[in-house]
Scaffold this active site. Structure first.
Site, short mmCIF file in Angstrom:
data_model
loop_
_atom_site.label_atom_id
_atom_site.label_comp_id
_atom_site.label_asym_id
_atom_site.label_seq_id
_atom_site.Cartn_x
_atom_site.Cartn_y
_atom_site.Cartn_z
N ASP A 210 74.53 34.77 57.72
CA ASP A 210 74.14 36.18 57.69
C ASP A 210 74.26 36.80 59.08
OD1 ASP A 210 72.72 38.21 55.89
OD2 ASP A 210 71.40 38.17 57.65
N ASN A 211 75.02 37.89 59.17
CA ASN A 211 75.11 38.65 60.42
C ASN A 211 75.32 37.78 61.67
OD1 ASN A 211 74.92 41.29 59.49
ND2 ASN A 211 72.68 41.19 59.35
N GLU B 17 79.44 36.18 57.58
CA GLU B 17 79.17 37.48 56.94
C GLU B 17 79.00 38.52 58.03
OE1 GLU B 17 76.44 40.66 55.12
OE2 GLU B 17 75.96 39.31 56.75
N GLN C 30 66.65 34.69 61.30
CA GLN C 30 65.71 35.73 61.68
C GLN C 30 64.41 35.39 60.94
OE1 GLN C 30 68.05 38.89 60.11
NE2 GLN C 30 67.29 38.65 58.05
N LYS D 33 68.01 42.90 45.85
CA LYS D 33 67.51 42.55 47.18
C LYS D 33 66.00 42.81 47.29
CE LYS D 33 70.42 45.10 49.64
NZ LYS D 33 71.18 45.66 50.79
N TYR D 34 65.48 43.78 46.49
CA TYR D 34 64.07 44.15 46.63
C TYR D 34 63.28 43.98 45.35
CZ TYR D 34 66.40 46.36 50.53
OH TYR D 34 67.19 46.59 51.62
N LYS E 222 59.18 45.10 52.24
CA LYS E 222 59.85 46.26 51.67
C LYS E 222 59.64 46.32 50.15
CE LYS E 222 61.58 47.95 55.42
NZ LYS E 222 62.99 47.90 55.85
N ASP F 185 60.11 44.55 58.73
CA ASP F 185 59.87 43.28 58.02
C ASP F 185 60.68 42.13 58.61
OD1 ASP F 185 62.28 44.39 57.13
OD2 ASP F 185 62.11 43.50 55.13
#
Lengths: 685, 685
Positions: free
Chosen positions: B411-412, B440, B340, B553-554, B280, B375
C-alpha cells in the site's frame, strides 16, 4: 542567476549513489542490518551526458551549458535541486552553484556558462527541503482557516535547527525568524514566508544532499573549435610559376588571398620528405617515372621523417615564416598527422621494433588484401617498445606545436588504437589546451563516434555522400541532435583529395555553389580542397572512380587562380556572411522547414535575434520553385508579422508574411538564397 | 548453441574499462607515461540495461535473455564477441558462454535462457581475433592468385602461439595445424581454415579480452511474476448470510468459485485489528456511528497490530486454513502491506520513537494539507530508532511468509523511503527469492518507475484512466517497450476500491466486458476488485467522485454472487483463454494493428506459433464496424495464405485472407473478439 553557496564544497556523496553501479552488491553487505540513512532524493537521467560520464561533453568558451535532470523524492516533501560547476585541472576553482528550476514531471533545469578553455566539471545535488515543505503546508492550512499554532512552533524549531549549522550572522537572522513565528503571526509574517524559504535553501544541511556526479566532465575549447572554414592546398602546386614546383614561401605569398576569401585555417598535406622505395607514380601507378614526386603521405626519406621539411618545399625557417605570415592575417596553419612511414623513413633503421616484420625479416607494409600499399609502412602500435614509439609520436606533435601549430588534421586515426589517441590528446592538452584535432576517419558510424568521444575536436563526415533532400535532412538532424551533437563536431567538405563525388563530376557550376552553401550553411565547420574546388575541377581518373584525374596526391599541378570563372569571390562572400551572422556559427538551432519541392532544401539557424534562412536548389540543371511552410516561431516572427527576407548573397529583398512564400531558384545563376530574416512590425490582423 | 569455454572464468577487466567513469582522471595518472597496453575492443550500449547496470533487469524462469551490444575495434582486424552468464548469489555457478553474432553496423547479439529463480549476471567480452583476421586475409590473397608462403608461416606461428596457452590435447591439435600450414597447402587445407578459426576462438588469450559488465544483473522470478490474474475481495463482506459479517472461513468457502473463475491470486485488504480513535464512518464520514467497522487500513488496536488477525475475521488458525484451502486450488492468498498505524496501534505505546510527535507532544497523523487523516498515523522512517522500526517491519513480512504468504500488495510504497523498500525486498529475497511484491503507487511516472527499479515485482498502472483508443495505444506501447518493459511489469485493473472510473459509472454491461478484455488481453497481469466488478456496481459516492457509494472500505456489504447478470462466467472463459494461450501470458510481442474506426482497438500477441488477435469496441452504446489493416508478418500468416480466425469467446470462425477484413462488434452482446489465428494453407495466388 548564480548564487554563491558557502557550504557547497563540503557536499558528500551519499553511500549508495557514489558506490554507483550495482546496488545488489552493496545490499548484500547490509544483509543483516538497516542502512545507515535513507537515500533522500533520487537524481537520474542527467543531461548533457556522453556514455554515463565516461567521456567529456564538448563546448566552446562562452557557450551556455543547459543541464537537465530527473530529481524526485518519496512522499510529498518539497525538494531543492542545485547545479554545481567548476573548472577542473589547472586553474581548478571552488564549486559555484545555481538552483535548478522545475520543468514539470520531476524534470529540473539549470544553466551556466563556460568561460575559459579547459576542463569543467558539473554535478547535481538535491535535498528534501523541510522548510519549503513546512511553508507549503502552513499556507494551505492558513488558506483553509485552520489553526496553525503548532505549525508556527514547528517552523520556529526548523529555523533554530538551521541556525545551528551556519555562521553567527545568518544564525542571528534565523533566530529572529524563530522568535517572530512564535510571538507574532500576522499577514505580514505570512507574506515574508517565501523569503525565509529562499534564505533557508542556501543553508540546507550539506550532509543531507544526494550528489549525482556521473555526468561530470565538459571539455571547453577555444572559439575556433566551434566554428571555422578550412582551406586545403598542396604546397608543391602553389607555385605561380608553371616552370617550378611550389614552396612554403609560395604558400606564404598566397595567404593574403586565402585570408581575403575568409578562411580561418589553411591545411597542408604532409610537408615532410617523401620515400623513394615503391614510390607511386601519377594517377597512383605502381611504378613511378623519374621525376614523379610521390605521395606526400609516404613520409620519410634520406632527408628525415616527421619533423623534417621536404627540401623541395623549403626549410624549417620557411615554415616558421609561413606560420607568422598566416597568423598576421588571422589564419592558422594546420598540419597533417599521418602516423605511418615510407620504407625509407629513418625510424625504420633507428627503431626496427616500431614496425612489424614478416617471418622472412621483411617489413610488413600496409595492405587491405588483396590490395597492397607498398609505399607505406604502418607503425606497430602494439610494439614491445610501445612506450618508445608513442612518446616519439607525441614528440612529433610537440615539435610542431613549438613551431606555432595549434591545429592538426589527423590522417586515418581509426587504424590506430583508440587508447593511443585518448592518451596523446590528453597529453597534449595537459600543456596546450587550445590545440585542435580534426579526425579524418571515413569509416563506420560507431568508430567515427568513438574517435570523437575520446577527444578529437572535430570530425570529417559523410556529407560528401549525402546529396538528396532526404539524405541531407536525415543526416544533419542526426548530427545536430544530442547526444551525438554534444561530442561530435562535424566538419563537412564538398570535396577532398580523396573524394570527387559524382555529384560534382556530373554537376554544373551551380552544383559547386549549391554544395558550398550546403556545407557552409548547414555546419559551423566546413572546408574545401582548393584550388580545384573554386576552379570546379571535375574530371575523375576513370568512370566510377571518386579519384581526381591527375590528382595532386601523385603529381605537381599548376593552377590559374585568377580565372574569371573561379568561385573565389562567391566563397569570400559566403564566408563573410558566416562571420557576420552568429546564427551560422553554431549547429544547435538548425531547423529544417517544409517546402513543397523535393529538389529544394530549406533550413534556418538562429542565435539570439539573428535568424538566417537558407533555401538551396539541389537540381544541377533545372529551375525549381516551390512554396515554403515555415515554422515562424523559429524565425522570431509572429503569425501576423510582416517581415523582410534579405538575400545576403545578392542583396535582393522580399516582403513576406506568414509561413507560405514562393521561392524560385535557377542553377544557371545562384541556386541558393541565404536570407537574413528581419521583422518589420507587428501585424494588425 | 552454448559453448563451454574453459578459460572464461579467468577473464580480467582491462584497466580503463573497469575503472569506468571518467577516463580523464585515469589519464591524469598516466600523464608522463604510456599506458601499459592498448584497449583492444570497445564495447558499448549493452542491452538489456536499467540505468547503466544500477538496477536489475527482470525476467521469469524459462525466459530468453537476448543481449545486444556495440563492439568494434580500430583498424581492420576481425573481432570475437562473447556473452557470459551465470547464476549469482546462492547457487552461484561458473560462467557459461555463447558467441555473439554480428547484426551489421558493429552491433552484436547473443541469447541465453534463465533457468531458475534468483539473480543472474551477464557480461560481454570481446577480443581482436588474430587467427580470424589472418584467415580472411589469406583467403583474399588466394582468391587473387597471390603467393601466400609468408602468410602460411604466419598462420603456423599464430597456431603455435595459441598452443602455448592451452592444455596438451588442444596444443597437439594446434601444432598439427601449424605443421600442415608449413608443409602442405592445398585446396583441402584451405577448406579447413574455417574450422581452425572456430577452434581457435575458444582459445583466445583471456588477458587480451575487454570485459564489459556494466549491465550485469538479471533478477529472475517464478512464473507467477510473469503472468497472473488477481481477484481482490473484502473478507468482511464475504458472508453468504446477510445477517452476519464475513470471516476468513467464508473466504475459504469461496475459494473454489474464485478458482473456477480462473484467478491465480486472491488479494485481501488488511485483515488486522482496526483502531477506534477517529474511526471513519460510512462513505468516509469523519464521525463513525456505533457499529461502523472502520477502514481496514487503520491498522492496530487493543487486539494487536500488523501480525494480528481482526477478531471479527477469525484467528491465525483460520488464516492458515484459508492459505491451505487456496493452495489446494492452485490459488495464492496475497496480503496487503500497509505500513501505517491507527492511533490505537500497540507500537504507539511500545515504540513512541517510531512515530513523529508535534511540539505539544501529540502524535503527527497523516495529512495532505489542508486535508487531515486522523485515523492514520504514519511511521517515521527517519526515526532515530530506524533500525528498530525497519527490522520490526521486516519481521511483519517474515511473519506472514511463515504463514505461507508469498504474494504481497504494498500500500502506497511511494510515501516511504525508496531505500527502505530496496533494503526490505533484498532482505526478503535473500532467503525467499519467490516472494512477489506488487507496488500500489498511483503517482508520478518517475516515482512509479523508481519503485519498479528498486525491486517491486509488479506495479499498478494508469490503465483505469486510459480509455480512448489513442490513450491505450500510447500507454501500452510505452509499457511494452524497453527499457521500461525490462523492469516495470504492469498489473492493470479496471477497478479498485479507490477507483470507480466514470467510464464504468456511465458504461453499459458491454463496457465492463470491454474493460475486462482490454485488461486481460493487453497485459500479462491484470486484476479485478470483486464482486463489485462482475456484478457491475457503478454507483459513485457523488457526481464527479471515483469513490464507490457505500464503499466496502468503510462498511460491510453483502453480495449475491449468483445473480444471473454476473460476469463470472465470462471472466472464467477469459481466464481460461489466457491459460490456454501462451501468447497472452507475455507483453513483449504486443502489436497494435490499424483498423479504420476510432472506437475499435485491434492488437495481437504471439508466442511461438500461438497468435492471438483481439478487437474491442470501446463504444458503450453503439455497434461499431470497420476494416482491419493487419500486419500479417506478426500473425504467422503470409500475404497469400488463407487463414481462419476463431473467436475464443463465442466459438465463431471466420475465413480471412490478406490484411483487410471486416469486423462488427455490438456492445449489447459481446463487444470483443478474441481470435486464435490459424493458418490453413499456403495460398496459390
Amino acid at each position: 542567476m548564480p548564487l554563491r553557496v558557502g557550504a557547497a564544497g563540503q557536499c558528500r556523496c551519499s553511500g549508495l549513489v557514489s558506490l554507483g553501479r550495482n546496488v545488489f552488491r552493496v545490499i548484500e553487505e547490509f544483509v543483516l542490518r538497516v542502512p545507515n540513512r535513507p537515500e533522500q532524493v533520487e537524481i537520474n537521467r542527467v543531461s548533457p551526458d556522453v556514455d554515463g560520464g565516461r567521456y567529456a561533453v564538448k563546448r566552446v568558451v562562452g557557450d551556455p551549458v543547459v543541464v537537465e535532470a530527473d530529481a524526485f523524492t518519496y512522499g510529498h516533501d518539497e525538494i531543492a535541486v542545485r547545479l554545481d560547476y567548476r573548472r577542473h585541472g589547472r586553474g581548478k576553482t571552488r564549486w559555484q552553484s545555481v538552483w535548478m528550476e522545475p520543468l514539470g514531471n520531476d524534470r529540473w533545469r539549470g544553466e551556466f556558462t563556460v568561460d575559459r578553455v579547459g576542463e569543467f566539471r558539473f554535478r547535481v545535488v538535491a535535498w528534501r527541503d523541510p522548510i519549503a515543505t513546512w511553508r507549503r503546508d502552513i499556507v494551505a492550512k492558513l488558506d483553509a482557516g485552520q489553526d496553525v499554532d503548532l505549525e508556527r512552533e514547528e517552523g520556529a524549531q526548523l529555523a533554530e535547527g538551521a541556525a545551528k549549522r551556519v555562521g553567527p550572522d545568518d544564525g542571528k537572522l534565523l533566530l529572529t525568524w524563530a522568535n517572530r513565528l512564535r510571538t507574532k503571526f500576522d499577514e505580514a509574517t505570512r507574506a515574508d514566508l517565501e523569503q525565509l524559504v529562499a534564505y533557508d535553501r542556501s543553508l540546507l544541511d550539506p550532509d543531507d544532499g544526494n550528489v549525482f556526479e556521473q555526468t561530470s566532465t565538459i571539455w571547453v575549447d577555444r572559439p575556433l573549435a566551434g566554428c571555422s572554414a578550412w582551406y586545403e592546398l598542396f604546397p608543391r602546386s602553389a607555385s605561380p610559376d608553371a616552370r617550378r614546383s611550389g614552396t612554403l614561401a609560395d604558400v606564404a605569398d598566397r595567404i593574403e588571398t586565402i585570408a581575403a576569401m575568409g578562411f580561418d585555417v589553411v591545411y597542408l598535406p604532409p610537408i615532410h620528405p617523401i620515400g623513394v622505395t615503391h614510390r607511386k607514380g601519377a594517377n597512383n601507378r605502381t611504378q613511378a617515372q623519374p621525376g614523379d614526386p610521390g605521395s606526400p603521405w609516404a613520409i620519410g626519406g634520406a632527408d628525415g621523417g616527421h619533423t623534417a621539411i621536404h627540401p623541395g618545399l623549403g626549410t624549417l625557417a620557411d615554415f616558421d615564416r609561413l606560420v607568422a605570415a598566416a597568423n598576421g592575417y588571422g589564419v592558422e596553419i594546420a598540419l597533417d598527422l599521418a602516423f605511418q612511414a615510407s620504407p625509407d623513413h629513418p625510424w625504420i633503421r633507428e627503431h626496427p621494433r616500431w614496425f612489424r616484420h614478416r617471418p622472412d625479416g621483411s617489413l610488413a607494409f600496409a595492405e587491405n588484401p588483396p590490395k597492397k600499399y607498398e609505399d607505406i609502412v604502418p607503425f606497430d602500435f602494439d610494439s614491445e617498445d610501445r612506450a618508445g614509439l608513442w612518446s616519439a609520436l607525441l614528440d612529433v606533435v610537440r615539435f610542431w606545436i613549438d613551431h606555432g601549430v595549434r591545429v592538426f588534421r589527423v590522417d586515418n586515426p581509426h587504424t590506430k588504437p583508440f587508447l593511443f589517441w585518448e592518451w596523446l590528446i590528453a597529453q597534449v592538452r595537459a600543456k596546450q589546451p587550445d590545440v585542435v584535432f580534426l579526425a579524418e576517419a571515413f569509416t563506420r558510424p560507431r568508430v567515427m563516434e568513438q574517435l570523437a568521444k575520446i577527444g578529437f575536436t572535430e570530425s570529417y563526415t559523410y556529407f560528401t555522400w549525402r546529396n538528396t533532400k532526404h539524405e541531407l535532412i536525415e543526416y544533419f538532424t542526426e548530427l545536430t541532435t544530442p547526444p551525438l551533437s554534444d561530442y561530435f563536431r562535424p566538419n563537412v567538405w564538398p570535396n577532398t583529395p580523396d573524394i570527387l563525388h559524382e555529384t560534382l563530376q556530373h554537376g554544373s557550376r551551380g552544383t559547386f555553389i549549391a554544395r558550398a552553401v550546403l556545407a557552409a550553411g548547414l555546419s559551423a565547420h566546413y572546408g574545401i580542397y582548393g584550388p580545384v574546388f573554386e576552379l570546379q575541377e571535375r574530371a575523375a581518373r576513370e568512370p566510377g572512380s571518386e579519384e581526381y584525374l591527375d590528382s595532386e596526391k601523385y603529381q605537381i599541378r599548376h593552377w590559374d587562380n585568377d580565372r574569371p570563372d573561379s568561385l573565389r569571390h562567391f566563397l569570400a562572400r559566403l564566408n563573410e556572411i558566416r562571420r557576420a551572422h552568429p546564427a551560422l556559427q553554431r549547429n544547435d538551432s538548425l531547423r529544417f522547414h517544409d517546402i513543397d519541392n523535393g529538389q529544394l532544401l530549406c533550413w534556418s539557424k538562429s542565435w539570439g535575434s539573428d535568424h538566417v534562412l537558407v533555401v538551396v536548389n539541389l537540381d544541377p540543371e533545372s529551375v525549381q520553385s516551390g512554396w515554403t511552410s515555415l515554422d515562424l516561431s523559429r524565425l522570431g516572427v509572429g503569425w501576423d508579422d510582416d517581415y523582410v527576407v534579405r538575400d545576403l548573397l545578392t542583396g535582393a529583398s522580399y516582403d513576406w508574411r506568414g509561413p507560405h512564400n514562393f521561392v524560385r531558384l535557377d542553377p544557371a545563376s545562384v541556386p541558393a538564397h541565404v536570407f537574413a530574416v528581419e521583422r518589420v512590425n507587428a501585424g494588425s490582423g
